[in-house]
Design a protein around this motif. Structure first.
Motif, PDB file in Angstrom:
ATOM      1  N   ASP A 320       0.575  11.570   2.725  1.00  0.00           N
ATOM      2  CA  ASP A 320      -0.758  11.720   3.307  1.00  0.00           C
ATOM      3  C   ASP A 320      -0.685  12.061   4.794  1.00  0.00           C
TER       4      ASP A 320
ATOM      5  N   SER B  27      -6.386  10.087  -6.690  1.00  0.00           N
ATOM      6  CA  SER B  27      -7.181   9.983  -5.468  1.00  0.00           C
ATOM      7  C   SER B  27      -6.404   9.247  -4.391  1.00  0.00           C
ATOM      8  N   VAL B  30      -5.060   5.009  -4.350  1.00  0.00           N
ATOM      9  CA  VAL B  30      -4.970   4.376  -5.662  1.00  0.00           C
ATOM     10  C   VAL B  30      -3.617   3.683  -5.831  1.00  0.00           C
ATOM     11  N   LYS B  32      -0.369   5.540  -5.301  1.00  0.00           N
ATOM     12  CA  LYS B  32       0.709   6.459  -5.690  1.00  0.00           C
ATOM     13  C   LYS B  32       1.993   6.155  -4.921  1.00  0.00           C
ATOM     14  N   LYS B 133      -3.218  -1.447  -9.901  1.00  0.00           N
ATOM     15  CA  LYS B 133      -3.863  -2.591  -9.251  1.00  0.00           C
ATOM     16  C   LYS B 133      -4.415  -3.601 -10.255  1.00  0.00           C
ATOM     17  N   LEU B 136      -5.959  -6.934  -9.267  1.00  0.00           N
ATOM     18  CA  LEU B 136      -7.350  -7.072  -8.834  1.00  0.00           C
ATOM     19  C   LEU B 136      -8.285  -7.227 -10.035  1.00  0.00           C
TER      20      LEU B 136
HETATM   21  N1  LIG Z   1      -3.966  -5.098  -4.829  1.00  0.00           N
HETATM   22  C1  LIG Z   1      -3.209  -4.010  -4.916  1.00  0.00           C
HETATM   23  N2  LIG Z   1      -3.170  -3.141  -3.917  1.00  0.00           N
HETATM   24  C2  LIG Z   1      -2.395  -2.049  -4.025  1.00  0.00           C
HETATM   25  C3  LIG Z   1      -1.623  -1.804  -5.192  1.00  0.00           C
HETATM   26  N3  LIG Z   1      -0.969  -0.636  -5.014  1.00  0.00           N
HETATM   27  C4  LIG Z   1      -1.305  -0.186  -3.795  1.00  0.00           C
HETATM   28  N4  LIG Z   1      -2.159  -1.019  -3.192  1.00  0.00           N
HETATM   29  C5  LIG Z   1      -2.769  -0.887  -1.862  1.00  0.00           C
HETATM   30  O1  LIG Z   1      -3.631   0.226  -1.876  1.00  0.00           O
HETATM   31  C6  LIG Z   1      -3.571   0.943  -0.654  1.00  0.00           C
HETATM   32  C7  LIG Z   1      -3.193   2.375  -0.881  1.00  0.00           C
HETATM   33  O2  LIG Z   1      -1.894   2.457  -1.399  1.00  0.00           O
HETATM   34  P1  LIG Z   1      -1.047   3.796  -1.307  1.00  0.00           P
HETATM   35  O3  LIG Z   1       0.200   3.557  -2.051  1.00  0.00           O
HETATM   36  O4  LIG Z   1      -0.940   4.240   0.090  1.00  0.00           O
HETATM   37  O5  LIG Z   1      -1.999   4.771  -2.107  1.00  0.00           O
HETATM   38  P2  LIG Z   1      -1.911   6.354  -2.206  1.00  0.00           P
HETATM   39  O6  LIG Z   1      -2.868   6.890  -1.208  1.00  0.00           O
HETATM   40  O7  LIG Z   1      -2.323   6.657  -3.598  1.00  0.00           O
HETATM   41  O8  LIG Z   1      -0.502   6.741  -1.923  1.00  0.00           O
HETATM   42  C8  LIG Z   1      -2.547   0.202   0.203  1.00  0.00           C
HETATM   43  O9  LIG Z   1      -3.228  -0.638   1.067  1.00  0.00           O
HETATM   44  C9  LIG Z   1      -1.750  -0.588  -0.788  1.00  0.00           C
HETATM   45  O10 LIG Z   1      -1.263  -1.773  -0.223  1.00  0.00           O
HETATM   46  C10 LIG Z   1      -1.688  -2.767  -6.246  1.00  0.00           C
HETATM   47  O11 LIG Z   1      -1.055  -2.638  -7.288  1.00  0.00           O
HETATM   48  N5  LIG Z   1      -2.493  -3.837  -6.058  1.00  0.00           N
END
Ligand SMILES: Nc1nc2c(ncn2[C@@H]2O[C@H](COP(=O)(O)OP(=O)(O)O)[C@@H](O)[C@H]2O)c(=O)[nH]1
Ligand SMILES: [Mg+2]
Ligand SMILES: [Zn+2]
Lengths: 498, 213
Positions: A320, B27, B30, B32, B133, B136
């Motif tokens: 990102d 998105s 999420v 990734k 997630k 949650l």
């Molecule tokens: N509660 C929870 N939060 C998560 C999980 N996976 C990612 N996150 C949180 O979601 C946010 C986005 O995660 P990120 O990996 O950067 O998402 P990306 O934009 O899809 O790459 C971060 O604050 C992570 O800590 C999960 O399995 N559970």
């Protein structure tokens, strides 16, 4: 800080990219700074002289390669003899095989050389040959690459010979296929890579990692030679696309890091250093002839970007963060002949390097960045359509609206200076305000005294002071004391001695 | 730099080795990047302590083959969606990730699938729908059944995960490997003596093209 000079260097490079005749197309160092069309016009006459020179050069090269081969053959023969200690019986057979291969090889390469020369002549007559000086310079490099290649495949022994033969054959074939469309030529190159890799694996049982290494060298060898025919060829509109991207990036000069949400703050000297390095890398890509070397430039650029993000954010960068920053770097650097380079890499890079691996990943990101820049609109910069249009047409620049956002070209020192100037002018303003306030105060004071005076006068006028006659007033207290003169005279002070 | 795909060094015979490119789609936020990070780190392959966290590799020594995963993380911001098709060119597998606590990301995942279906035939790519997630649970907006049903109708692998609590992260990738290897056997009666046959070669129909065509 040497940032400034470095950046200026980049800038000069940019302006020198256009055709020397000023026709608006790109110039090419291989065409002495002219575009393909102007080049042909300019050097139409000079070309005859070169025919002779090219003949000599080609013959010398051929001789040298054959000599190098002959010597590699003899060392190899010696080697196989030492090994043959253990297999006495097979020795004769082996040596015989080696010589047969050698003969076959030499004969075919000679025939190939003739054909290649014929091809060369033909192409000179088509007036595509560069000027002698550039040509010599390029051929020195080609020469060096050939020598290195021969040295390298010598270590592969028999399979090496086979590779060399295949390469020669391929180059020869290609010299007759210059009329084909670039896509067809690309197809040929891809088939060639495929075949050589297959041969090494199946026929020669070369282990995969050695195949990969050999393929890198093969790519280097053949593409160093093919480059001038297949990079930005006239038959395509690559040149036009380059110009379009170039124009587009220039028109977007006002885009700030903030608009792209770039997680890099160039106020940090280390970060700004990384940004300059990344820009230098991506610009350098154009100077490489081998697709893989071009890829390496992109990867180097990407690493510098990751570093810049890491220093800024104090944590590893994610996808990102990376893509916006790469877009920013491309906008800021406006690398020469971006489309031509992307197309050339796509068409002629060894596919195993392009479709997979870290290099492939970064290359894909670059393609995304360019595609994004081409499509970029108000929404993708979080601007209103009116603002976007005004910036695009140059009516306003975002700089004048927000004093904080500088144009991307401004270096640190200038930024600092601008900030100081800004501060000074603020100070000046405050001082002026103080002076004017003081003046106002002075005026107020004067007005106030005047006002009071006037008020007093008014009152005095309104209630005039009626002064009664002096004598009367003074005598008043005693005036009614009729028997005043009957009183004894007042006592006189006396001095008592003692 | 790109690592070599070395065939297993086991002397008892040629064990094929495959390289698969896996793209992460979905998105923003999420999870990734978190999934990739969790997967690569937890299998205690040293996470390349490089500066970047968007290109991961993972080598799996399985009984039947050596598999090298190349995991391509993508920029999830909506504005980049129009150029994202460049990322999944030549991919062998895709992880379609959504957030179970955010219905909208599930709808976006469906849109991603439509994009993928435009570029790939069903047997050209293995797609896994991943509801991330699960920790949650209290805020869940997409039920497990919804995800499952959608995956079934579209012929996708399906799994719910939590990158945070390391729930089924490994399983997703294992399911993908199994499916890839199964397809490998199905389509290749021809023996591939040196293992790399399916990787970067023309079997994938992946003759390089202009990146924008
Ligand atoms: N509660 C929870 N939060 C998560 C999980 N996976 C990612 N996150 C949180 O979601 C946010 C986005 O995660 P990120 O990996 O950067 O998402 P990306 O934009 O899809 O790459 C971060 O604050 C992570 O800590 C999960 O399995 N559970
Ligand atoms: Mg991410
Ligand atoms: Zn010109």
């Amino acid at each position: 800080m040497n940032l400034k000079s470095e950046r200026r260097g980049i800038h000069v490079d940019q302006s020198e990219l256009l055709c020397k005749k000023g026709c608006g197309y790109y110039g090419n160092p291989a065409w002495q700074g002219f575009c393909s069309k102007c080049w042909r016009e300019e050097y139409h006459k000079a070309r005859q002289k070169q025919i002779q020179e090219d003949w000599e050069l080609a013959e010398r090269l051929q001789r040298e390669e054959e000599e190098a081969y002959a010597s590699s053959q003899s060392t190899q023969g010696a080697q196989s003899l030492t090994f043959s200690k253990f297999e006495e019986k097979k020795t004769n057979e082996k040596t015989r095989k080696v010589t047969t291969v050698k003969k076959f090889f030499t004969a075919s390469s000679r025939a190939g050389a003739k054909k290649a020369l014929a091809g060369k002549l033909k192409e000179i007559q088509e007036a595509k040959a560069p000027s002698p000086s550039i040509h010599r310079q390029a051929s020195i490099e080609t020469d060096r690459v050939s020598k290195e290649f021969i040295e390298f495949i010598r270590t592969y022994q028999k399979p090496g010979q086979d590779i060399y033969k295949q390469c020669k054959l391929f180059l020869d074939t290609m010299s007759h296929k210059r009329d084909l469309s670039i896509e067809e030529q690309s197809e040929c190159a891809q088939d060639f890579y495929q075949n050589v890799a297959d041969r090494l694996q199946t026929r020669w049982k070369v282990p995969p990692e050695k195949v990969e290494k050999a393929m890198d060298e093969v790519e280097k060898y053949i593409m160093t030679r093919q480059y001038k025919y297949v990079f930005c060829p006239e038959t395509t509109d690559d040149e036009k696309k380059d110009l379009a991207v170039q124009k587009r990036i220039r028109a977007l000069h006002w885009v700030t890091p903030q608009m792209l949400c770039v997680p890099v703050s160039e106020e940090i000297p280390e970060v700004s250093d990384m940004v300059v390095k990344a820009i230098t890398d991506i610009i350098e890509m154009d100077s490489k002839r081998v697709p893989r070397d071009k890829l390496a430039c992109i990867t180097k650029c990407s690493k510098h970007i990751f570093n810049a993000i890491k220093i800024t954010k104090n944590e590893p960068a994610s996808a990102d963060d990376f893509l916006p920053t790469l877009i920013y770097i491309v906008l800021k650097g406006n690398p020469p002949r971006l489309q031509s380079n992307i197309q050339y890499i796509t068409r002629f890079c060894n596919p195993s390097r392009l479709m997979t691996g870290e290099d492939g990943y970064y290359f894909t990101n670059l393609c995304c960045a360019v595609a994004f820049i081409e499509k970029l609109d108000a929404q993708s910069l979080n601007l209103s359509q009116e603002d976007f249009d005004r910036f695009m047409t140059g009516q306003t620049s975002p700089k004048k609206q927000e004093s904080d956002s500088f144009s991307p070209d401004v270096c640190l020192g200038v930024k600092q200076m601008c900030k100081s100037l800004d501060l000074l002018s603020q100070l000046n303003e405050r001082q002026e305000r103080i002076v004017s306030e003081a003046k106002k105060l002075e005026k107020d004071l004067i007005d106030w005294t005047d006002g009071i005076t006037k008020e007093v006068e008014d009152i005095v006028e309104k209630y005039p002071l009626e002064i009664k006659p002096k004598s009367q007033a003074l005598a008043a207290i005693d005036s009614e004391n009729v028997e005043n003169d009957k009183l004894p005279p007042p006592l006189q002070p006396q001095v008592y001695a003692g | 730099m790109a690592q070599m795909v070395t065939s297993g060094t086991s002397p008892e015979g040629p064990r094929p080795s495959y390289m698969y490119k896996v793209v992460l789609l979905g998105s923003m936020s999420v999870g990734k990047s978190s999934l990739a990070y969790r997967y690569v780190k937890n299998d205690f392959r040293e996470l390349l302590p490089t500066v970047g966290c968007s290109f991961f590799t993972q080598v799996l020594e399985l009984d039947e083959a050596t598999v090298k995963f190349e995991i391509w993380d993508t920029a999830g911001q909506e504005k980049y969606q129009s150029v994202c098709h460049l990322y999944y060119r030549d991919a062998h597998a895709a992880l379609l990730v959504y957030d179970i606590a955010n219905k909208q990301t599930f709808s976006r995942a469906k849109l991603w699938l439509e994009e993928l279906e435009k570029k790939f035939l069903p047997d050209e790519i293995v797609i896994a729908l991943v509801g991330n997630k699960t920790d949650l649970a209290a805020e869940r907006e997409v039920t497990t059944e919804e995800g499952e049903d959608f995956a079934r109708t579209k012929g996708l692998l399906f799994m719910e995960t939590s990158a945070k609590s390391n729930h089924q992260v490994n399983d997703v990738f294992m399911a993908i490997v199994q499916e890839l290897l199964r397809r490998e056997k199905e389509k290749a009666p021809r023996p591939s003596p040196h293992g790399r046959s399916t990787v970067d070669l023309r079997a994938s129909g992946a003759r390089t093209r202009c990146c924008r065509s």
